[in-house]
Every structure is written in C-alpha cells, then in structure tokens.
Design a protein around this motif. Structure first.
Motif, short mmCIF file in Angstrom:
data_model
loop_
_atom_site.label_atom_id
_atom_site.label_comp_id
_atom_site.label_asym_id
_atom_site.label_seq_id
_atom_site.Cartn_x
_atom_site.Cartn_y
_atom_site.Cartn_z
N PRO A 137 0.82 -1.22 0.00
CA PRO A 137 0.00 0.00 0.00
C PRO A 137 0.85 1.26 0.00
N ILE A 138 0.37 2.27 -0.69
CA ILE A 138 1.06 3.55 -0.80
C ILE A 138 0.28 4.59 -0.01
N PHE A 139 0.87 5.08 1.09
CA PHE A 139 0.21 6.03 1.96
C PHE A 139 1.13 7.21 2.26
N PRO A 140 1.25 8.18 1.35
CA PRO A 140 2.10 9.35 1.66
C PRO A 140 1.66 10.08 2.93
N GLU A 141 0.35 10.09 3.19
CA GLU A 141 -0.14 10.81 4.36
C GLU A 141 0.34 10.16 5.65
N VAL A 142 0.58 8.83 5.61
CA VAL A 142 1.11 8.15 6.79
C VAL A 142 2.58 8.53 7.02
N PHE A 143 3.30 8.74 5.93
CA PHE A 143 4.68 9.23 6.02
C PHE A 143 4.71 10.58 6.74
N LYS A 144 3.85 11.49 6.32
CA LYS A 144 3.75 12.80 6.98
C LYS A 144 3.42 12.62 8.46
N GLU A 145 2.46 11.76 8.76
CA GLU A 145 2.06 11.53 10.15
C GLU A 145 3.23 11.01 10.98
N GLU A 146 4.00 10.08 10.41
CA GLU A 146 5.13 9.52 11.14
C GLU A 146 6.20 10.58 11.40
N LEU A 147 6.47 11.42 10.42
CA LEU A 147 7.45 12.48 10.60
C LEU A 147 7.05 13.41 11.75
N LEU A 148 5.77 13.79 11.77
CA LEU A 148 5.30 14.69 12.82
C LEU A 148 5.30 14.00 14.18
N THR A 149 4.94 12.72 14.22
CA THR A 149 4.98 11.96 15.48
C THR A 149 6.40 11.89 16.02
N LEU A 150 7.33 11.59 15.15
CA LEU A 150 8.74 11.49 15.55
C LEU A 150 9.24 12.84 16.08
N HIS A 151 8.91 13.90 15.39
CA HIS A 151 9.33 15.25 15.80
C HIS A 151 8.76 15.61 17.18
#
Length: 457
Positions: A335-349
């Motif tokens: 599955p391709i989920f760019p929005e999950v990538f954004k969510e993970e970056l913000l969670t990590l930050h």
C-alpha cells in the motif's frame, strides 16, 4: 513568464520550503551491494550463512557478487555525482574489517573504505557511515551474537576501530540501521539471520543492542571531534488488520516491538510500559543510563504502515496482517500512503525533539517492471510517482513544524534485498546482475531535477 529556476542549493531548498542546508542523498548497505564476500580477507557474516540455508532466501540467491560495488565503486560514485546528491549513506561490513568480529584487523578491508571515503570527498559527496547494517560476523554469532551481553563490548571495540581510522574525514555516523527489523526478524519471526524464534533470545537481543548503541555513541563522541551522531530507525504506524477489535492487542504489542523498544530507551531513557516486565530480567543497574546517550539526530526509514493480526502460532502471538486490497499498488505490491509518512514524521518530531533525516524512503518494483526497454530506457514511472508523492508529504510535514534536515532515497542501486533476493528492485540505477552494467532509470533523472530545483516535486 515561467518561474525562474533557483540557482543555488540554498535557493532551491527555500523554494521547496526546506532548510537552506537540506541534505539530498542516496543509501546502500555493504552486504547488499559489495559482493566480494570471500576476497581480501573478509570473514563470513550471519547473512552469508543464511544464504546457504535452503529456503533462507526466497529465490535461492546469495550476495557473493551482488552489485560488485567492491570493484565498481568508482563507477557508482560517478553515478551519484551525475544524479547530483550531496551525501551517500553506506555501511561498513564488520566482517570485512574484523574477519572474526574482534581481535586481528584486516588491513585490506580497512583500505577499501579509505579509498571509498577519499573518492566521495573528492567528488563533493559527504560520507554518512553506518556502523551496523545487519552483517554480524558469524564468529561472533557462534559466541551468542546479540543474545550475549558481551556483544555491547564487541561493538564498542569495532566502533573504536572505525572511529580512529575514518574519523578524520567522516563526521556523520549512525550506530545501527533498523534495530527493530534485525532483532524481531532475527530472533522472533524467522525471516532474517540468524533465524531464531525464542522470546528470551529476542528480549536479550533488544537490550544488548541498545547497550551496544549507547557504547557506540560514547566511543564516537570520545574519538571523533565534531562528530554528528545518530541512529536509524524503521518506524511504521501499526494498525489492526481489518480494524477488527480482536487484532487491537496484537497491533499494540507489535507497535512496541517495532517502534518503541529502541527509540524510547535510547532517547527518553525507558522502555515502553507494555514490555517493561518482559525486559526487566535482563536489565542491570545503570543500564538505562548507558543506553540513553545524547545524539545529534534521528534517522527515519519509512515505507508504509504495518498491519497486525492475532496469530497464536507465533513467538509473540501476533502475525503480519494484510493491508486493505484497495490500497495496494499493482506494480509495487504494497500500500502507498504518503499521508502516513507525513504523520510519522510529525509523530517522531513531537515525541523525541531531535532533528530528523529521512535515511531511507523508496519504492520497490518487480523485476519485470524495472528493466531497460529496447532503447535502453528504464521507464519506472511508478517510482517517480511514489517519490513525488512522498517528498510532497515530507514538505507538508516541514510546513507543520517538523525539524527535517535531509532525505536519502533507498536505494542508489538495485541490489540484494535480503530474504527476497533479487526479486525486488529499489534502485534509481538499474543493475544487470549478469554483467554488472548500470543504467540510470528515469527516476534518477526525476530526482536529479528535484535536487536542481527544475521542478517542485
């Protein structure tokens, strides 16, 4: 009138909404690209052993030659320069420099990385050195590997060797790549070397690898002036398969094993509550202070979410679930989920408050979709679409406050992809594994254009 193309890297970064010193790079790892596994004194690793086992690799292949980077590194640096990257993340093969993992060093192995580092610097490409990318010397595994508490000391001695040899030229260091992957798949789910399925072994490996990380940070800090030190984590949001209630507990435990048991102790100084009682028998007084050492950045490897389901036949009672069929890309197979990538970056930050570098992100393709056509063109449009969507999501995260400082594509080259062998291609560069011939894919041209500011992603 067309908008003018930015002229300097800082201008380009600003036009993309990124820091002026934003780093664009590519990544590989030693075992996946070097080959030459029995040349110039290199010792065997646990993955050399894994490749010899029936069923150890899906297509029955091995990394004896892989991309032959050991002999073709000059060509590969020229390709990086052609793409225009400013940094190259690679790993040192522990068994190439210490054939038995400790003791006598291998001068020929050390010399290889001297040549590679010097040539990178001459080409204007910054070397980012990862100490460990899964290739534990087999001689150390014979002594217990990561299940032995002694492994933290073995790693510290290895880190000291690397720091003393290359620290005059290399300033960017990562201790480990993807702690969760090689521990979970090596000691609980038998998808990787050494292929053990045992709860206690998994827990000991987690804790001892954490101790090794802390020891490695201290060694690098002591021996390399002005070192920039981090660790690389594969973080994926874990969801219960089908959203079903019976899979929620499985997802929570997998999330702890995948996303929590390394980041939390290394940065926050404690294990996730859900696993504390499991790991407690292996924790000695002072251990958490040894693990939680100051680092300068965190590396994120991300590809998409994980789905978990209850599976009582497995070591921990959870199994890998299926993604929604509607979300699976037909060429890529996941599955391709760019929005999950954004969510993970913000969670990590928000959780760890460290500068972030995306140290791996990329798109695999089947062998049939990543080959040159009659004109020698590799039209990997699926990869271009993936990189476009994910770099946009990355910039969206920056716009919402994420302290993101660099992005590395996985991978420079099609390579040996561990348990799947050569069946999946991730490279910006096509590799003919029969001849070693390299061919830039269209995605390499797209990435070059992004770096140069010729398009906005």
């Amino acid at each position: 009138m067309a908008e003018p193309t930015p002229s300097t890297p800082a201008d380009i970064a600003q036009a993309l909404g990124l820091r002026p010193d934003f780093v664009w790079g590519v990544s590989t790892s030693a075992f996946q690209v070097e080959g030459a596994v029995a040349e110039d004194g290199r010792g065997p690793s646990i993955w050399d052993t894994r490749c010899k086992l029936k069923g150890g690799v899906a297509d029955g292949s091995n990394a004896d030659i892989a991309c032959d980077h050991y002999h073709r590194w000059r060509d590969d640096i020229a390709l990086m320069k052609q793409i225009g990257v400013g940094a190259y993340r690679f790993s040192v093969a522990w068994p190439r420099v210490l054939p038995r993992g400790k003791g006598a060093v291998n001068p020929a192995g050390l010399d290889f990385y001297d040549r590679l580092i010097d040539a990178l610097l001459e080409a204007g490409i910054e070397p980012w050195l990862c100490l460990y990318h899964w290739d534990l010397p087999q001689a150390l595994d014979d002594l217990g590997g990561w299940t032995s508490r002694d492994s933290a000391g073995w790693f510290a001695d290895y880190a000291a060797l690397i720091a003393k040899r290359y620290g005059d030229r290399v300033k960017r260091f990562a201790t480990f790549n993807e702690f969760s992957v090689f521990t979970l798949f090596g000691y609980a789910i038998p998808w990787a070397a050494p292929g053990i399925t045992d709860r206690a072994a998994h827990l000991r490996a987690i804790h001892h690898v954490n101790l090794a990380h802390g020891a490695g940070v201290d060694v690098l800090r002591d021996l390399v002036p002005n070192a920039s030190i981090g660790a690389i984590h594969n973080r994926q949001i874990v969801r219960p398969e089908g959203g079903r209630e019976e899979n929620v507990a499985a997802a929570r435990l997998l999330d702890a094993h995948w996303n929590g048991v390394f980041c939390d102790p290394q940065i926050l100084g404690h294990y996730p509550e859900i696993v504390c009682s499991d790991i407690e028998p292996y924790v000695l007084p002072g251990d958490m202070a040894r693990i939680c050492r100051p680092t300068d950045w965190i590396g994120l490897n991300h590809y998409g979410p994980i789905y978990a389901r209850v599976d009582p036949t497995t070591t921990w009672g959870y199994g890998w679930g299926d993604a929604p069929e509607s979300a699976t890309h037909p060429e890529v197979g996941w599955p391709i989920f760019p929005e999950v990538f954004k969510e993970e970056l913000l969670t990590l930050h928000r959780r760890y408050r460290l500068p972030i570098f995306v140290t791996e992100n990329g798109c695999g393709g089947g062998a049939g979709s990543d080959i040159p056509d009659a004109d020698g063109i590799v039209a990997d449009t699926h990869r271009i679409a993936y990189l476009r969507d994910f770099t946009r999501a990355m910039r969206d995260a920056v716009a919402e406050g994420c302290d993101l400082r660099g992005y590395f594509v996985w991978s420079l080259l099609d390579n040996f992809e561990w348990g799947s062998g050569y069946g999946t291609r991730f490279g910006l560069v096509h590799v003919d594994f029969e001849t070693g011939t390299r061919t830039l894919k269209q995605s390499a041209g797209w990435y070059r254009g992004l770096i140069r500011g010729e398009h906005r992603g």
